[in-house]
Design an enzyme around this catalytic site. Structure first.
Site, PDB file in Angstrom:
ATOM      1  CB  CYS A  16     -11.826  20.523 -28.582  1.00 43.17           C
ATOM      2  SG  CYS A  16     -11.042  19.116 -27.771  1.00 43.17           S
TER       3      CYS A  16
ATOM      4  CB  CYS B 214     -13.376  17.253 -28.266  1.00 40.09           C
ATOM      5  SG  CYS B 214     -12.840  17.992 -26.719  1.00 40.09           S
TER       6      CYS B 214
END
Length: 123
Positions: free
Chosen positions: A53, A50
């Site tokens: 993230c 991600c």
């Protein structure tokens, strides 16, 4: 898997502690134990793949160092399947928990919003 069911990630130069769990049983035991305290738990639901993230990672490190009266936990949604219980539908999702109850959530790359929520629930 050996007896090391969770580990503390302190790889940053900051003197912080972010706990990661690799066992659902260990996560559940830890979560249940924190229901008895007044401390804020900030759970970072993320994944290795991600991009957003990864953008938030340094901010989480910074917050963990700054807000020492809160506990910061990182859960990889691909490794530990507990995100459904918290209705996580996008990454990153930050769930703020006090006494076993969700008190707030922040979704996405929203550093200032997350910081406001942490401050709101640690005072």
């Amino acid at each position: 898997m050996g007896s090391n069911l969770f580990n503390v990630d302190s790889s940053s130069e900051l003197s912080n502690t972010i706990i990661t769990f690799h066992s659902k049983a260990e996560w559940n035991a830890h979560f249940n134990a924190l229901e008895e305290t007044h401390n804020l738990m900030v759970v970072d639901f993320s994944a290795k793949w991600c991009g957003p993230c990864k953008i938030m990672d340094p901010f989480i490190q910074e917050f963990a160092a700054k807000y020492t009266n809160a506990e910061f936990i990182k859960i990889d949604v691909d490794e530990l399947m507990v995100s459904q219980a918290f209705q996580v539908q996008a990454l990153p999702t930050f769930i703020l928990i006090k006494r076993g109850k969700v008190v707030d959530r922040v979704i996405g790359v929203r550093k200032e919003e997350l910081q406001r929520m942490i401050e709101k629930h640690t005072t």
